[in-house]
Each structure stands twice: as structure tokens, then as C-alpha cells.
Design a protein around this motif. Sequence first.
Motif, PDB file in Angstrom:
ATOM      1  N   LEU A 158       0.836  -1.209   0.000  1.00 25.46           N
ATOM      2  CA  LEU A 158       0.000   0.000   0.000  1.00 25.46           C
ATOM      3  C   LEU A 158       0.867   1.254   0.000  1.00 25.46           C
ATOM      4  CD1 LEU A 158      -2.795  -1.013   2.542  1.00 25.46           C
ATOM      5  CD2 LEU A 158      -2.992  -0.815   0.061  1.00 25.46           C
ATOM      6  N   GLU A 159       1.939   1.223   0.780  1.00 28.40           N
ATOM      7  CA  GLU A 159       2.823   2.390   0.821  1.00 28.40           C
ATOM      8  C   GLU A 159       3.489   2.605  -0.529  1.00 28.40           C
ATOM      9  OE1 GLU A 159       6.658   4.132   3.333  1.00 28.40           O
ATOM     10  OE2 GLU A 159       5.989   2.047   3.593  1.00 28.40           O
ATOM     11  N   LEU A 160       3.913   1.525  -1.155  1.00 26.40           N
ATOM     12  CA  LEU A 160       4.548   1.642  -2.473  1.00 26.40           C
ATOM     13  C   LEU A 160       3.570   2.184  -3.501  1.00 26.40           C
ATOM     14  CD1 LEU A 160       7.038   1.160  -4.203  1.00 26.40           C
ATOM     15  CD2 LEU A 160       6.255  -1.182  -4.573  1.00 26.40           C
ATOM     16  N   PHE A 161       2.317   1.771  -3.423  1.00 24.28           N
ATOM     17  CA  PHE A 161       1.300   2.274  -4.350  1.00 24.28           C
ATOM     18  C   PHE A 161       1.092   3.780  -4.165  1.00 24.28           C
ATOM     19  CE2 PHE A 161      -3.253   3.083  -5.277  1.00 24.28           C
ATOM     20  CZ  PHE A 161      -3.216   2.839  -6.640  1.00 24.28           C
ATOM     21  N   CYS A 162       1.035   4.236  -2.916  1.00 26.57           N
ATOM     22  CA  CYS A 162       0.865   5.665  -2.648  1.00 26.57           C
ATOM     23  C   CYS A 162       2.076   6.460  -3.118  1.00 26.57           C
ATOM     24  CB  CYS A 162       0.625   5.898  -1.164  1.00 26.57           C
ATOM     25  SG  CYS A 162      -0.933   5.241  -0.534  1.00 26.57           S
ATOM     26  N   VAL A 163       3.268   5.936  -2.869  1.00 25.15           N
ATOM     27  CA  VAL A 163       4.480   6.650  -3.250  1.00 25.15           C
ATOM     28  C   VAL A 163       4.607   6.724  -4.766  1.00 25.15           C
ATOM     29  CG1 VAL A 163       7.002   6.570  -3.172  1.00 25.15           C
ATOM     30  CG2 VAL A 163       5.681   6.148  -1.105  1.00 25.15           C
ATOM     31  N   LEU A 164       4.166   5.682  -5.478  1.00 27.12           N
ATOM     32  CA  LEU A 164       4.173   5.744  -6.939  1.00 27.12           C
ATOM     33  C   LEU A 164       3.271   6.866  -7.451  1.00 27.12           C
ATOM     34  CD1 LEU A 164       4.138   1.948  -7.906  1.00 27.12           C
ATOM     35  CD2 LEU A 164       6.026   3.578  -8.154  1.00 27.12           C
ATOM     36  N   TRP A 165       2.130   7.044  -6.792  1.00 31.06           N
ATOM     37  CA  TRP A 165       1.248   8.150  -7.167  1.00 31.06           C
ATOM     38  C   TRP A 165       1.915   9.501  -6.879  1.00 31.06           C
ATOM     39  CZ3 TRP A 165      -2.737   9.960  -9.757  1.00 31.06           C
ATOM     40  CH2 TRP A 165      -3.270  11.182  -9.384  1.00 31.06           C
ATOM     41  N   PHE A 166       2.570   9.606  -5.717  1.00 28.73           N
ATOM     42  CA  PHE A 166       3.263  10.840  -5.390  1.00 28.73           C
ATOM     43  C   PHE A 166       4.400  11.107  -6.361  1.00 28.73           C
ATOM     44  CE2 PHE A 166       1.954   9.886  -0.783  1.00 28.73           C
ATOM     45  CZ  PHE A 166       0.761  10.555  -0.959  1.00 28.73           C
ATOM     46  N   THR A 167       5.074  10.052  -6.803  1.00 19.67           N
ATOM     47  CA  THR A 167       6.154  10.220  -7.780  1.00 19.67           C
ATOM     48  C   THR A 167       5.615  10.749  -9.098  1.00 19.67           C
ATOM     49  OG1 THR A 167       7.329   8.358  -6.752  1.00 19.67           O
ATOM     50  CG2 THR A 167       8.047   9.047  -8.945  1.00 19.67           C
ATOM     51  N   PHE A 168       4.494  10.184  -9.544  1.00 21.17           N
ATOM     52  CA  PHE A 168       3.868  10.656 -10.780  1.00 21.17           C
ATOM     53  C   PHE A 168       3.427  12.113 -10.650  1.00 21.17           C
ATOM     54  CE2 PHE A 168      -0.314  11.406 -12.759  1.00 21.17           C
ATOM     55  CZ  PHE A 168       0.061  11.418 -14.093  1.00 21.17           C
ATOM     56  N   GLU A 169       2.796  12.439  -9.531  1.00 19.78           N
ATOM     57  CA  GLU A 169       2.300  13.801  -9.327  1.00 19.78           C
ATOM     58  C   GLU A 169       3.447  14.803  -9.271  1.00 19.78           C
ATOM     59  OE1 GLU A 169      -0.732  16.081  -6.241  1.00 19.78           O
ATOM     60  OE2 GLU A 169       0.477  14.391  -5.554  1.00 19.78           O
ATOM     61  N   PHE A 170       4.501  14.458  -8.523  1.00 23.16           N
ATOM     62  CA  PHE A 170       5.639  15.380  -8.411  1.00 23.16           C
ATOM     63  C   PHE A 170       6.339  15.545  -9.750  1.00 23.16           C
ATOM     64  CE2 PHE A 170      10.091  16.352  -7.564  1.00 23.16           C
ATOM     65  CZ  PHE A 170       9.981  17.425  -6.695  1.00 23.16           C
ATOM     66  N   SER A 171       6.473  14.467 -10.510  1.00 24.63           N
ATOM     67  CA  SER A 171       7.140  14.550 -11.815  1.00 24.63           C
ATOM     68  C   SER A 171       6.370  15.436 -12.770  1.00 24.63           C
ATOM     69  CB  SER A 171       7.299  13.144 -12.406  1.00 24.63           C
ATOM     70  OG  SER A 171       8.042  12.312 -11.544  1.00 24.63           O
ATOM     71  N   MET A 172       5.044  15.316 -12.776  1.00 27.52           N
ATOM     72  CA  MET A 172       4.228  16.146 -13.666  1.00 27.52           C
ATOM     73  C   MET A 172       4.320  17.619 -13.273  1.00 27.52           C
ATOM     74  SD  MET A 172       2.852  14.205 -15.979  1.00 27.52           S
ATOM     75  CE  MET A 172       1.505  15.200 -16.595  1.00 27.52           C
ATOM     76  N   ARG A 173       4.240  17.892 -11.995  1.00 20.47           N
ATOM     77  CA  ARG A 173       4.307  19.278 -11.542  1.00 20.47           C
ATOM     78  C   ARG A 173       5.673  19.882 -11.823  1.00 20.47           C
ATOM     79  NH1 ARG A 173       4.073  18.828  -6.153  1.00 20.47           N
ATOM     80  NH2 ARG A 173       3.777  21.057  -5.830  1.00 20.47           N
TER      81      ARG A 173
ATOM     82  N   VAL B 139       9.117  18.905   0.750  1.00 20.93           N
ATOM     83  CA  VAL B 139       8.550  17.777   1.503  1.00 20.93           C
ATOM     84  C   VAL B 139       8.078  16.689   0.554  1.00 20.93           C
ATOM     85  CG1 VAL B 139       6.647  17.106   3.001  1.00 20.93           C
ATOM     86  CG2 VAL B 139       7.944  19.180   3.496  1.00 20.93           C
ATOM     87  N   ASP B 140       7.428  17.081  -0.538  1.00 21.99           N
ATOM     88  CA  ASP B 140       6.987  16.086  -1.524  1.00 21.99           C
ATOM     89  C   ASP B 140       8.172  15.309  -2.093  1.00 21.99           C
ATOM     90  OD1 ASP B 140       4.397  16.822  -1.172  1.00 21.99           O
ATOM     91  OD2 ASP B 140       4.310  18.168  -2.898  1.00 21.99           O
ATOM     92  N   PHE B 141       9.272  16.010  -2.331  1.00 18.38           N
ATOM     93  CA  PHE B 141      10.447  15.349  -2.891  1.00 18.38           C
ATOM     94  C   PHE B 141      11.063  14.372  -1.887  1.00 18.38           C
ATOM     95  CE2 PHE B 141      15.066  15.358  -3.731  1.00 18.38           C
ATOM     96  CZ  PHE B 141      15.050  14.783  -4.996  1.00 18.38           C
ATOM     97  N   LEU B 142      11.177  14.773  -0.629  1.00 23.55           N
ATOM     98  CA  LEU B 142      11.776  13.912   0.389  1.00 23.55           C
ATOM     99  C   LEU B 142      10.910  12.705   0.707  1.00 23.55           C
ATOM    100  CD1 LEU B 142      13.160  16.579   2.891  1.00 23.55           C
ATOM    101  CD2 LEU B 142      14.423  15.300   1.162  1.00 23.55           C
ATOM    102  N   SER B 143       9.617  12.828   0.554  1.00 23.56           N
ATOM    103  CA  SER B 143       8.718  11.717   0.881  1.00 23.56           C
ATOM    104  C   SER B 143       8.802  10.578  -0.129  1.00 23.56           C
ATOM    105  CB  SER B 143       7.278  12.224   0.958  1.00 23.56           C
ATOM    106  OG  SER B 143       6.843  12.692  -0.309  1.00 23.56           O
ATOM    107  N   LEU B 144       9.503  10.785  -1.244  1.00 22.20           N
ATOM    108  CA  LEU B 144       9.600   9.732  -2.254  1.00 22.20           C
ATOM    109  C   LEU B 144      10.684   8.702  -1.931  1.00 22.20           C
ATOM    110  CD1 LEU B 144       9.404  11.973  -5.467  1.00 22.20           C
ATOM    111  CD2 LEU B 144       7.517  10.907  -4.223  1.00 22.20           C
ATOM    112  N   PHE B 145      11.591   9.022  -1.022  1.00 24.07           N
ATOM    113  CA  PHE B 145      12.772   8.191  -0.832  1.00 24.07           C
ATOM    114  C   PHE B 145      12.647   7.063   0.178  1.00 24.07           C
ATOM    115  CE2 PHE B 145      14.432  12.056  -2.732  1.00 24.07           C
ATOM    116  CZ  PHE B 145      15.261  11.547  -3.709  1.00 24.07           C
TER     117      PHE B 145
END
Length: 431
Positions: A222-237, A255-261
Motif C-alpha cells: 500500500l505504501e509503495l502504491f501511494c508513493v508511486l502516485w506521489f512520484t507521478f504527481e511530483f514529476s508532472m508538476r 517535503v513532496d520530494f523527500l517523501s519519495l525516498f
Amino acid sequence: MEGAKEKIILNVGGIRHETYCSTLRTFPGTKLCRLTEPHAHSMYEYDSSTKEFFFDRSAELFGYVLNYYRTKHLHCPADTCRSVLEEELAFWEISDAQLAPCCWLKLNNKERQPEEFNMWDENELADDQCLIVQMERRDFSWRARWQPKIWAIFEKPYSSVGAKCLAVVSLLFIIGIVIIFCEETKAQFDFFAGNFTIVSHSEVTHVVHEPYYHQAPYLLHLELFCVLWFTFEFSMRFCFCPDKKKFLKNPLNVVDFLSLFPVYIELFTAKQIQKMPTLGLWLGSVRVVYLLKLLKISKLIETPLILRVLSYTLKSILREICILLMMLAFETLFFGSLFFYGELLGIHPSFTGDLHFTDILICFWWALITLTTVGYGDIIPLTTFGQVTAALAAIFGMLTIIIPIPIFLAKFKGYYAIAISKQKLKMSRKQ
């Protein structure tokens, strides 16, 4: 125009002022002084029939300007606006630093609105625009056409229906990752505590178990699924951001960038974590950035007025806060050191109890707690000198914290009054 007693007529705002040319020559280099030069008739608007110069400026303020040439003391009306006064003085090429001290204090007390607070509306507009910069483009590529639209969808929640839906989805993912984080803390504690079994008071046996995400794999998925969404969102922005420097300076984007790691690092270091449970605990602590992502909810709701005023107040007294912290640090070191040596030198040789202050760092901790008036009471002075030092530390701590409070309240009151006025003006314009 060369005679010392020759007069000159100035028509300012429809009111005629008559004075001597020698009076206008009091301050060379200014506009009024240049009116006494022979070629002034061709440089400024001059009526040969009435023999007067005409200026379409404030007649009331010009009376004070002309009086400045006569008396060499610059004053201003009590009900004048500082911006208007500065504009008029700039037109007549007079520095506002020449203002008399009485009027200077009067203007500064009345105009409590600093330069950074004048940017209130501009800052709100910049927040609403969310870093959208209208750049001139000569090409008509697909990126040039779609960049404003995609950026608005991801960054402006109220720009369209799609942006609202995307904001709701992001909010659900943020809430989900926070819930997962809370569940992972329980699993991490069980895993970390389970790797150590106390056999006796002097013997500790280390037992290696499987990592917590092997015991509860659904959490990692579940965490990996959420982080993949955050990665997509951050990359688009980031890709469609017009100004990447401003984008990276935004704390929420950091914060968005650090939360991906955290989850990616944990996946790549799974074997090391199994050998070193403490490493997994440190990586788990980095997940605290998930909680900071909740601050993005502020984009979906209007920031309360009281919080915006508080932020401006804190910025305005940042220098005072730094001085206060320096004083507090000095008092902590001083009273901590004084207390440490006072307790050691003042203890009676026949004392058989446990001395609380065995380390100067413990004394610093005690001094900080006492100065901030918290006073846990877990460690207390045992000697007379230590008790006197503790009393002085408590008194100095109260004075250090209480004295700056009126400064903060005065700043906050001024900013709050200005913010209320701006709010009423905005509502009246909408109506």
C-alpha cells in the motif's frame, strides 16, 4: 532673474505662490532651484502673459515644500499619507530624509504598515497563481500549449472540475499514507523490540527476525502504491512548472520530494536492515515527512486570516526572536555552569546521598527547563548556593520570556487591524 529680491510666481494646482528667487536657490540641484535659471522658461510650462510657472501637483503639500525653502525645516500635514508625501517630495527632488523628527515619528507611528506588508495582496495573488509565470513564447509546440493547462490542473484546485477531482484524489492518498505510517510504527516497534530478548539483567540476547514488512507485506504494498502516485504527481508538476527555481524553493515541494525516498531506500537495503535492525528504525523515522504532506490541505481551503497575520508578525519580529534565543542560550550556559560547580563545591563532605548533577550537560538541561519556567522537578538543588542559583535562574527566565511579549502583541495588533481593513475593502469591491 539675477536680482536677489527678484520675485517668481508659481502656480501649483491652481493656487498661485509668489516668492523670491533667492529663496528657491536655498537648495541647489532641486527642481525649484532650476526654475531660477535663465533657460527655465523653455524647460517647464511657463505662461508669458501671467509670468508664472504652472505645475499640476498638490497645492496643499507644495505649501509645506515652499515653507521648507523658507525655513529649512520640512514638515507635513497630520492627515497626509506617507506614500503621497514621498511621491510629491520625489517630484520636487527632495529627500524624505529631510523630514523633521516630529513629523517623521508621527508618520511612522501612523503608517505602521511595513514594506513587506504592503505586498499582502501581491503575495496572496502569487499564492493563488501558484507560481504560474506568463512567459512569452515564440514557438507553438505541444508543450507550450498544454503547459498552463496541465500546471493548473495539478497546482490550482479550483481552476476546473478535473483539478478538483485530482485534488480530492491526492488528498485521499495523503490521508492513506498517514494511516499506513501509523500502522507501520506499530509493526516497526514490534520488530525492533522482538530482536532483543533480555535473559537476565546482565545478559541480552540478540535474536534476528524477519523484517516487519515480511510479516505484514500489505503495508509495504500500500505504501509503495501511494508513493508511486506521489512520484507521478511530483514529476508532472516539476516538468510543467514554468519557474523551477521558485518551485524548488517552496517548502511543500521539498517535503513532496523527500517523501519519495524512504520506501525505495528500504526496498534496496532490505538485506542490510535484516542484519542491522537499527538501520530500519532510522529509515522509518524519515517517514515523518508523510505527516508534513498534510499541510497541502491548506491549498484546498482558504488560510484563516488569523494565521496569515501571525505569519507576518513572526517575520517582522524575527530579529527579536533571534536575540531572545541568543539570550536564552547564554543564560542556559551561564546558570548551568554556575550550578554545576556550585553543587560540587557546596556539598557537605559527610553527604551520603545521590548527587543529581554529575554531568554539566545535565546542568544545562536543568537550566533550560528552569529558564523556560517548565520546571519538571526531576532534579533539584541540594545545597544553599544551588538553591539561590535556581531562584535567580527562574527569575531571569521569567523576565527573558515576559518582556518581549508586549512587542509581539503590538506588532500583532497593528497587522491585524491592517488585515481587517484590507479584508473589508476586498469584500466591498466584490459587492
